[in-house]
Structures are given as C-alpha cells and as structure tokens.
Write an enzyme that holds these catalytic residues in place. Structure first.
Site, PDB file in Angstrom:
ATOM      1  N   SER A 124       0.830  -1.205   0.000  1.00 29.10           N
ATOM      2  CA  SER A 124       0.000   0.000   0.000  1.00 29.10           C
ATOM      3  C   SER A 124       0.861   1.251   0.000  1.00 29.10           C
ATOM      4  CB  SER A 124      -0.922   0.014   1.236  1.00 29.10           C
ATOM      5  OG  SER A 124      -0.142  -0.018   2.421  1.00 29.10           O
ATOM      6  N   GLU A 178      -9.123  -3.789  -3.094  1.00 30.35           N
ATOM      7  CA  GLU A 178      -8.742  -2.841  -4.133  1.00 30.35           C
ATOM      8  C   GLU A 178      -7.841  -3.564  -5.132  1.00 30.35           C
ATOM      9  OE1 GLU A 178      -8.736   1.522  -2.018  1.00 30.35           O
ATOM     10  OE2 GLU A 178      -7.065   0.188  -1.549  1.00 30.35           O
ATOM     11  N   ASN A 200      -7.705   4.232   1.812  1.00 30.49           N
ATOM     12  CA  ASN A 200      -6.772   4.785   2.792  1.00 30.49           C
ATOM     13  C   ASN A 200      -6.466   6.257   2.535  1.00 30.49           C
ATOM     14  OD1 ASN A 200      -6.466   2.627   4.500  1.00 30.49           O
ATOM     15  ND2 ASN A 200      -4.722   1.759   3.405  1.00 30.49           N
ATOM     16  N   HIS A 237      -4.954  -5.220  -3.036  1.00 30.65           N
ATOM     17  CA  HIS A 237      -4.787  -4.640  -1.702  1.00 30.65           C
ATOM     18  C   HIS A 237      -5.938  -5.072  -0.797  1.00 30.65           C
ATOM     19  CE1 HIS A 237      -4.629  -0.982   1.120  1.00 30.65           C
ATOM     20  NE2 HIS A 237      -3.694  -1.833   1.474  1.00 30.65           N
TER      21      HIS A 237
END
Length: 786
Positions: free
Chosen positions: A122, A157, A196, A145
């Site tokens: 990430s 993701e 995020n 992800h």
C-alpha cells in the site's frame, strides 16, 4: 467465465500475509505460506511462530480449526520450488522496493507461464515492483490490496498497471467477488489508493480537532461513530486498534508521495503522535494509546499534559436526541443543521471530506461510486462521501463550500451548470466522466447475482402480501420470498401469523414454484420476540403462550414437509427461534459469515420449537450406528453446545456443530445469498421436488444418558462455569434430549420430542429467575447468569 484458483502462495508471514493466507484457505484453496528462513535452528521457525500467533487471534481468522490445515508452511530457501505449481502468488514482504523487485526476478524463474502474481503493498508504486520483468510477467502482474482483517473487511482494491492484461483483471474481479466474498474496486496506482487516501484524511481531521480546536477524544469519537453511520470505534478507538506506529508510518510515507495534493498539509503528523510512538504508546497492542483502561474505567489522553484522565461530560448540546433518530439520513441532516458544537464539528469536517473526495476524481478513481464503495467496504461507513452529499443536498453542500472557500473541482461546477441535483439517480445511475469524456449519468455496475430487496420492493406489484411486520415478495420465475420486517427480525406474533398465511398461499397457488425465507438486514433473526413472551408470562396468560408454541412448532413442521421447495437464505446472527426455523428448512443458503445458535438457556428457557428434536435427530444420523455407545459422544457434544448457548463463528463451523446440514450451500459473498437461494429453489422445482421423509424413528438414549449429561452439568457448576440455575436448565435440556422418563434407549417419533419440548418449555416461563433473565436481556442486550 474463468477457471477459479485452486492453489495459491503468500510470500511473507507478517500480520497481513498470514491473514490473507487464512482467508484464501477459508475460500477452499490450498495455500503455501512462505517466509525467510530462520538464521539458526529449524529454517521454518519464523513462519511457524507467525502462524501459531495468527491462529490465536480474536476474532478468529479461520472459519474452523480444520480450515487451518489447508495452509502449508515453508521458507524461501527450501520451498521456493513449490511456487511452480500454484495458480496465484501474492507478495506481502517488507515494504522495500529493492527487496520486492529482487523477489519478482526470482519468481519469474520459477512460476508457471499462466500463474498470476500480485502485490499487497500500500506504500509503493505497483508498476515499479515489476518494471524489470518480462512483458509476459507484467501482463500477469497487478496489485491486490486487502484490508485488515481480510476475513471480515469486504474491500479488495485491485490495481492494474499499464501492462496488466484486461482478462487478468476480469478474472481477479470475478474470483474476488464470488470466491473470496469481496467487494472489488478498481483503483489507480496512486499513493494509498482509494480508501486509505480518503480514510486517512478523515482521521487526520479528527486528530487536528483534538490538538487544535478543543474537542475531547470522547467528543470526537461520539461525532465520528455510529451517530454518523461509521463504526462505533470511530476515530481514536480505531487508531488504537490499528496502532499509532502504523498510522505514523502511513502518514509519514504518504506526505512526500503526494507533492501535488492541494491538501497535503493535512497529512503533516502532529508532534504529539511522534512523542507517543517514541515512548512506546502504540495503542491496544501496548495497553495504552489514546485510551487506557485502568481498573474498570476507560481513561483518555490529555493532549497538553500527556496524562490519562477520566472522561468529562460531553459538551455537544442535544446530540443524544439526534442519536435517537432511527434513520441515518435524518440524523445527518439534523446534525448538519445543529447550531451547537456538534453541528459545527460535523459541518467543518464533513465539508472538507466531501471537497477532498471530489478533488481526488479523477486522480485516484473515475467514479464517485468507486470512492463510496471503498469507504463502505474498507472503513465500514454506512454511506460513502458522495452518498452523504446527496443526503445533505447537492446545492446545500455546494453553497456551504463556497461560503467557507473550500476548493471545488471543475467537474462539480459542470454538474451544477448542467442542473444535476445529485450524484446518484434512481439507485441505478451515477454521475461521472464517461468514455466520451463527457459528464453524465452512467449505469451503476451491479453484479447480476447480487439481489437487493429494495429494488424488488420499488415495484409495488411485486409485493404480493404484507402485514406490518412481514411481506411476501415476487422474485420472478415463480419464486417468492418471505421477508421479516419486525424489530431485530424477531419472530413476533405478526411474523409467525404471516408465515402461516404465506404457507397457505404457497400450497394453493399453482404459479408459486418455491419459497425463499430471507431479508436484506445485516442479521437474519434475533429469535423469538422476548418482549411479547415476557408480557404474556408476567400476566399469567399461559394458555396464549401454549397456543403460540403449538402454532410455531406446527408452522415449522409445515415448512419442513411442504410439497414445494423452501430455502432459508441466512446471514449474520441467527439466534434462538431463528435458528430453529433454519433447522426446520430442508434447504439452506448461508453467507459464510453466519453466526447461528440455540441460545435459549441464556434467557432461562430451552429450545421449544423443534430445535432439540432436530438436534437429537442429527446426532443419531452422524453416529456410526444406533448403538448408544456410538451416539453418546455426539449427544454430549450437542448438549454442551446448547447448554452453553454457543454460537457458531462461521457457517462452516455451524455445519460442524450441527446447526446447519452438510448440504447447506455456503456463499463467501453474502450479497449473493438471495440470488443463490432463488436459483436453488427454482432448480429443486424443475427437477421434481420431493420433501424429506418424516422422522418416525429417532433413537433417544433414556435415563442412563440423562444421568451422564446431568453429571456433566454438575461438573461445570462445581468448576464455576455455570450457576445453580444454569445447572437446573441444563437438567431440563438433558431431560428432553434423552426422551423424558424413558428408562432405556428407544426409537421415538419426532412428535414425541416436540411434545416434550412444549411440556418443558412452558413451565420455565413461570420461573422468577427466567423472567429476570428475560427482563435483563431486553434492558441490556446481555445475558444474566443468576
């Protein structure tokens, strides 16, 4: 469309690596979990230690203990050659670009030419990790992800590079949705991707409100929790769970990675975060973070003195009244209009979050729907930013943004000039930049096998029958659905009456081919309506209670032996009477995250609608023969499960316990359960449906087995695990499970056990301790061990 993955490898046995491996095992894959070799001793020591720690996590990361056996441990030195056999390799090693690139080079020399490789990073650019590999490798490489914990958080993701083969993307989306139970969002290869990026922005706004604006930790968590449709852990409890060191690492890496972000300064870490991390104050894993439990009190951190203090009264005006509004949209609108500190905080932070989300299009995503889904599935928000904007009013928010000089992106201005009044239209279209580079409403991409009852109910003609707490809906193709609408989806009087009416319709209407029992709620059913039963018991109306029990038993028997297929589609909590209803259904489709149990002893009762009878029948079916010595171990296990009010931790465990039949279809993606249940009912009808045979010879073990079960209850009480009344209730349970007054093993009809259930259940309702338990449960939602 595609071939599902059957084998996978996860490289890196850290926190995320082990949990990803566990979820792949939950999905039925054989998984190789590899890590660095230990420098001394057994080379597998590192991976074995990580795996052992992972198996102890709570909540559990595996569906059952047996699931963990699908994982094969290894190290990079001795077992790298295993990767030649796997379908999918997931890299989850340390966040170091050079190390990851070296690993990719080594991988390409081993894996099959059709194996897919993905990274769970990430913090690093996805494309850079495989940039030195061959074109063939890069076509099969992408980012996947997962969110922590992967078993419970829905978001996945998927991040393609410019070289990723579109067919690889489609296969990953399909497998993620169907086999891993994920909500898949395609993200761009930008720092922190979608969830995020937005989530950390919202978190940093909360931190700044604490350090700069005088709001307390408790006030901010009140204003960023369930009140606004977010998890109850809100801002600071979530930070403690994630770890302050993790938050510091993420933000310190994000800030330099986004030089062109106009709101970059929000991600400057407050100095207090560095101080806390440097002193080992990391959150839940060290026992203190923003919160600290001391004795029975939860203390919170003072940002000035850095000491922990008792919570002060909230200075948020009439926020308690706002919290009582049942509809989230009403709460958000009322909070937005609030003139106290609560409203000021909400307007200030929400306008910034909405503006920031809008400015990230098309940088991190092309569609508002992708950002909304990412925040719902990754951060547990009930509504995403653009859905909140629609709730508050497009023009209302836009006007307020201009008044406080929030930067508005050009695409929002174009929306305004085009007189668009919302981001979503008719729940089927979203306003976004289309393929022609023009802004307009585009159909929402909704998987065809994810049925939403709200869409069904939008057509009045598809509601075939209803009362205030239940309805019968037309799903098409001759399949109808019975939906609970009572509070907590309890089996209230109206729900039970509705079942009676619906079963009559099912049997008499030739155009009805089958019935699904299900709903769109997070939880299938909380069981019997205790408030109704408690009122009848306290008023001494035991005749009405007796009639209710007879009625419910009779209805469940009619469900069992209906001439047309009936399928229960379940999810979430399925408790007490809800569990008995599901046990009666001959066919079940269960979301993997189903927590089912006969919990009646927790409120001073025993199962009274066939739950005991069906448990005993399944026990005898599982035993090698009808010999008491073969049945006894299974009977004791079932007795302890019910006596301890145990609830399964997954649908797979529910099959092991016996609450679900081994024939139950378990779907990883709970959103598919209604479509799968409809397909199941239609298939059963098409092949020529035959109901299960009557259970006219259930082996019960009589008084010798009853004595053994009662002794087990005595041992539990003496060990301090049960109260005296718990032991009494367990004795009543043992009495029914072993056939009442039968002195020896005997074959009995199912009706015999149903009658025993009724005769034992009803007197318990008159017991003062049972009534105390019912009242306590209704008041506190927690069991009383009196």
């Amino acid at each position: 469309m595609f071939k599902p993955f059957q084998t996978a490898a996860v490289l890196g046995a850290g926190v995320m690596g082990t949990q990803i491996a566990a979820h792949l095992a939950n999905a039925g894959l054989t998984v190789h979990l590899l890590d660095l070799p230990a420098k001394t001793g057994n080379k597998n020591d590192l991976v074995e230690a990580a795996f052992k720690k992972a198996r102890k996590q709570s909540p559990p990361i595996f569906f059952t203990e047996k699931t963990a056996r699908r994982i094969i441990l290894g190290n990079f030195d001795d077992h790298f050659d295993r990767l030649a056999q796997v379908d999918w390799v997931i890299e989850a090693v340390v966040e170091n670009l050079n190390i990851k690139q070296q690993l990719m080079q080594r991988l390409e020399s081993v894996i099959r030419e059709d194996a897919i490789v993905s990274t769970n990073t990430s913090g690093l650019p996805i494309h850079a990790i495989a940039q030195h590999q061959s074109e063939s490798f890069r076509k099969r490489f992408l980012g996947t992800h997962f969110f922590n914990p992967p078993r419970y958080l829905k978001l996945l993701e998927v991040i393609p590079t410019a070289d990723t083969d579109p067919q690889v993307l489609k296969r990953m989306q399909w497998f993620g949705q169907v086999y891993l139970g994920k909500g898949v969002v395609f993200a761009k290869d930008t720092p922190n991707f979608i969830a995020n990026r937005i989530g950390m922005y919202a978190t940093m706004l909360g931190l700044k409100a604490w350090t700069e604006q005088g709001y307390s930790i408790e006030e901010i968590d009140t204003l960023t929790g369930t009140l606004v449709g977010r998890p109850k852990s809100a801002t600071f409890r979530t930070a403690d769970l994630v770890g302050l060191d993790t938050l510091l690492y993420v933000t310190e890496n994000l800030y330099p990675a986004i030089p062109n972000d106009e709101s970059r300064d929000v991600f400057r870490v407050p100095e207090i975060m560095r101080k806390l991390v440097s002193t080992g104050t990391l959150g839940a894993k060290t026992g203190q973070g923003f919160y600290k439990k001391q004795g029975g009190e939860i203390l919170s951190l003072n940002p000035v003195t850095l000491t922990y203090e008792s919570a002060k009264p909230l200075n948020l005006g009439n926020v308690e009244a706002l919290n009582k509004l049942p509809d989230l949209g009403d709460r958000l609108r009322a909070l937005y209009q609030d003139r106290d500190r609560a409203g000021a905080f909400f307007r200030q932070t929400m306008l910034k979050i909405l503006g920031y989300s809008a400015r990230r299009i098309p940088e991190i995503a092309d569609s508002p729907a992708d950002i909304d889904r990412a925040m719902r599935w990754g951060f547990g928000w009930e509504l995403g930013p653009f859905e909140i904007w629609d709730v508050l009013g497009f023009e209302t928010v836009l006007t307020a943004m201009r008044a406080v000089d929030i930067l508005i992106p050009e695409w929002i201005e174009i929306m305004h000039r085009n007189s668009a009044s919302s981001f979503y239209w008719n729940d089927q279209y979203v306003y976004e930049l289309g393929r022609s580079n023009e802004l307009h409403y585009i159909p929402l991409e909704i998987p065809a096998d994810e049925m939403k009852l709200e869409t069904v109910k939008a057509d009045p003609q598809r509601t075939l029958w209803h009362n205030p707490e239940a309805a019968l809906l037309d799903l098409g193709d001759g399949i109808v659905l019975y939906e609970f609408r009572s509070k907590g989806n309890t089996l209230s009087l109206k729900v039970v009456d509705g079942l009676d009416e619906v079963l009559k319709l099912l049997e008499t209407r030739d155009d009805f081919k089958g019935l699904v029992i299900g709903n769109d709620s997070p939880h299938f059913s909380g069981g019997a309506n205790l408030a109704e039963m408690g009122m009848l018991a306290q008023s001494g109306n035991f005749d009405a209670l007796d009639n209710l029990i007879v009625q419910f038993q009779t209805i469940l028997q009619r469900i069992r032996y209906a001439s047309k297929p009936i399928v229960a589609a379940i999810q979430g909590r399925v408790l007490g009477g809800g569990c008995e209803l599901v046990m009666a259904c001959p066919h079940v489709v269960a979301a993997a995250e189903t927590y089912i149990g006969l919990v009646e002893l927790g409120v001073g009762l025993i199962p009274g609608a066939g739950g005991i009878m069906r448990t005993v029948a399944r026990v005898t079916e599982r035993a090698a023969s009808e010999s008491p010595s073969h049945i006894q171990p299974f009977l004791r296990a079932a007795f302890e499960t019910i006596a301890m009010a145990k609830v399964s931790s997954s649908a797979a465990e529910a099959q092991e316990i016996g609450f679900l039949p081994l024939t139950a279809r378990i779907v990883m993606n709970g959103d598919r359960r209604l479509s799968v249940a409809k397909a199941e009912a239609l298939h059963l009808s098409q092949i020529g449906y035959t109901p299960p045979p009557e259970q006219n010879s259930i082996m019960v073990l009589g008084q010798p087995a009853r004595a053994a079960l009662e002794h087990a209850a005595y041992v539990f009480q003496q060990g301090g695990f049960a109260s005296e009344y718990d032991r009494y209730l367990a004795g009543r349970l043992a009495y029914v499970m072993t056939g009442g007054e039968l002195s020896a093993p005997a074959l009995v009809h199912e009706n015999y056990l149903l009658q025993l259930e009724r005769e034992t259940f009803l007197p318990l309702l008159s017991q003062p301790k049972t009534q105390e338990r019912i009242v306590h449960m209704l008041k506190t939602k927690k069991p009383l061990r009196n």
